[in-house]
Design an enzyme around this catalytic site. Structure first.
Site, mmCIF file in Angstrom:
data_model
loop_
_atom_site.group_PDB
_atom_site.id
_atom_site.type_symbol
_atom_site.label_atom_id
_atom_site.label_comp_id
_atom_site.label_asym_id
_atom_site.label_seq_id
_atom_site.Cartn_x
_atom_site.Cartn_y
_atom_site.Cartn_z
ATOM 1 N N CYS A 164 24.492 26.137 -18.731
ATOM 2 C CA CYS A 164 25.319 25.945 -19.926
ATOM 3 C C CYS A 164 24.761 26.637 -21.157
ATOM 4 C CB CYS A 164 25.505 24.456 -20.186
ATOM 5 S SG CYS A 164 26.093 23.579 -18.714
ATOM 6 N N THR A 271 17.883 18.891 -13.942
ATOM 7 C CA THR A 271 19.191 18.564 -14.528
ATOM 8 C C THR A 271 19.098 17.692 -15.773
ATOM 9 O OG1 THR A 271 19.438 16.681 -13.001
ATOM 10 C CG2 THR A 271 20.452 18.781 -12.345
ATOM 11 N N HIS A 304 25.556 20.581 -28.909
ATOM 12 C CA HIS A 304 25.890 20.769 -27.489
ATOM 13 C C HIS A 304 26.780 19.620 -27.041
ATOM 14 C CE1 HIS A 304 25.493 22.311 -23.477
ATOM 15 N NE2 HIS A 304 24.956 21.191 -23.027
ATOM 16 N N THR A 308 27.511 13.061 -22.200
ATOM 17 C CA THR A 308 26.700 12.414 -21.162
ATOM 18 C C THR A 308 25.701 11.467 -21.823
ATOM 19 O OG1 THR A 308 25.010 14.159 -21.129
ATOM 20 C CG2 THR A 308 26.888 14.394 -19.624
ATOM 21 N N GLU A 315 19.807 15.060 -27.670
ATOM 22 C CA GLU A 315 20.107 15.975 -28.772
ATOM 23 C C GLU A 315 20.001 15.264 -30.116
ATOM 24 O OE1 GLU A 315 23.230 19.508 -30.009
ATOM 25 O OE2 GLU A 315 23.822 18.074 -28.453
ATOM 26 N N LYS A 336 33.213 19.837 -28.041
ATOM 27 C CA LYS A 336 33.497 19.563 -26.636
ATOM 28 C C LYS A 336 34.334 18.289 -26.476
ATOM 29 C CE LYS A 336 29.513 21.897 -24.528
ATOM 30 N NZ LYS A 336 28.740 22.295 -25.724
ATOM 31 N N HIS A 341 33.797 20.768 -21.528
ATOM 32 C CA HIS A 341 32.548 21.533 -21.366
ATOM 33 C C HIS A 341 32.818 22.759 -20.495
ATOM 34 C CE1 HIS A 341 28.536 22.683 -21.148
ATOM 35 N NE2 HIS A 341 27.989 21.691 -20.447
ATOM 36 N N PHE A 402 21.318 22.980 -17.541
ATOM 37 C CA PHE A 402 20.536 22.565 -16.388
ATOM 38 C C PHE A 402 19.433 23.605 -16.148
ATOM 39 C CE2 PHE A 402 24.025 19.986 -13.931
ATOM 40 C CZ PHE A 402 23.966 19.016 -14.906
#
Length: 414
Positions: A164, A271, A304, A308, A315, A336, A341, A402
């Site tokens: 990403c 990840t 970003h 999640t 972040e 996003k 995403h 990732f």
């Protein structure tokens, strides 16, 4: 040592689930409209996630049928967005030195649709029926390769593949080629088309995606306590980078300056992000140093912010770690929440968004932030866009992938 040459953005182009015209999509983003919908391109009966940032009825408007057939869907997105960006810039490559012009376009996955279709042919019809176009369609470098062929340009040409962070890496690397006098013009960004049966299955297996199937418009909810995963989307985002004096000499429209970039690695998990956000904070710190700006000069961060649990928290911690007492006064929004995403294309789409933010002074909102996570307590510009009256002079865009890849880009008002 001579000072790096200054670099500006003179063209914008994208393909998103909200459309592909820059101004109309920009208006949708300011209005808080989401492009997330129920997936219609393939049967999702057996999938726990049935929603995504799908581009319905894609007809590759800048490409003829013959050219489109030679490209995977991600390659079509990239070339279409690049053509829009170049048209927007007003450049005529016939008047440019082709060795001083290049293209760097990243992709996290590349032509997965072509891979799926080719493998199906192999199993059902045998090796003799696999298309000779399969390799040139599925390879990640097909995007910048076809852009360079389309325009007949011969400068730097590559395809960063860092999940990403791919598009942000591409833009940063393109910036450096102009900074250091290797080029005058670069077409840069990212493209992704992983919303396929296999692509969706992979991310479902990772338990990374939202399952809010009955409410797609509200499924992507960065920094919200009820977030349950990201929305897999497709599309491309491309910017035209140009040396400042070159742009001025031809009377180009200038959106903003691209000041610098920074990159780091978490080095902790393939990840999951570093929980304290140390790698992300260091990428932002180094980006500001490269840009010659200090913490007090930053007016906005395009996060970003994927929606999640671990990522949004990491972040937030990264922003606090770097900005300290300023963190809670700094607008930080996740677009996003509306686009979903786009994986390796995200940094390209968000570079276009930040360029428009600096040009207009308007900050896009984080929608669906109805029940903020107690630990995610920054100014996320919830629900409604913010008009700063042109006060966004310096802005950052974060992309984390990732593999522990962290990239931050810094933009400034000229």
């Amino acid at each position: 040592m001579s000072q790096p040459r200054r670099v500006v953005i003179t063209g914008l182009g994208w393909v998103t689930s909200l459309g592909h015209e820059v101004e109309s999509v920009w208006a949708d983003l300011l209005a808080g409209r989401s492009g997330v919908r129920t997936i219609s391109r393939f049967d999702t009966t057996q999938y726990s996630t049935k929603i995504g940032g799908e581009i319905p009825d894609w007809n590759h408007p800048n490409l003829n049928g013959r050219d489109a057939k030679r490209l995977d869907r991600f390659g079509q997105f990239a070339l279409n967005a690049a053509i829009d960006a170049v048209n927007d810039s007003g450049l005529d490559f016939a008047k440019e030195n082709p060795w001083r012009c290049g293209s760097i376009i990243g992709s996290g996955i590349g032509g997965i649709e072509e891979f799926e279709q080719g493998y199906r042919k192999l199993l059902e019809k045998g090796p003799d029926r696999v298309s000779p176009f399969m390799v040139p369609k599925l390879m990640c470098n097909a995007a910048p390769g076809n852009v360079s062929i389309h325009y007949g340009i011969h400068g730097p040409n590559s395809a960063p593949t860092s999940a990403c962070a791919s598009a942000a890496h591409a833009i940063g690397e393109a910036l450096d080629t102009i900074h250091h006098n290797a080029t005058d013009i670069m077409i840069a960004g990212g493209s992704e088309a992983a919303l396929t049966p296999l692509g969706l299955a992979c991310f479902v297996a990772l338990k990374a995606l939202s399952k809010r199937n009955d409410d797609p418009l509200h499924a992507s909810r960065p920094f919200d306590k009820d977030r349950d995963g990201f929305i897999l989307s497709e599309g491309a985002g491309i910017v035209v980078l140009e040396e400042l004096e070159h742009a001025k000499a031809r009377g180009a429209k200038i959106y903003c300056e691209l000041l610098g970039w920074g990159q780091s690695a978490d080095g902790s998990h393939i990840t999951a992000p570093d929980e304290q956000g140390r790698g992300a904070a260091k990428a932002m710190e180094w980006a500001l140093a490269d840009a010659g700006k200090n913490l007090d000069q930053v007016d906005y961060i395009n996060a970003h912010g994927t929606s999640t649990g671990l990522g949004d928290l990491a972040e937030t911690r990264a922003v606090k770690l770097l900005f300290g007492h300023r963190a809670k006064q700094l607008p930080v929004s996740s677009t996003k929440s509306m686009t979903g995403h786009l994986l390796g294309a995200s940094g390209g789409v968000e570079a276009v968004i930040v360029a428009k933010t600096i040009q207009t002074g308007n900050i896009c909102p984080t929608v669906n932030l109805d029940n903020p996570d107690e630990e995610c307590d920054l100014d996320y510009v919830p629900h409604t866009a913010r008009d700063t009256g042109g006060k966004v002079k310096v802005a950052m865009s974060n992309s984390f992938g990732f593999g522990g890849h962290n990239v931050s880009l810094v933009f400034g008002k000229l």
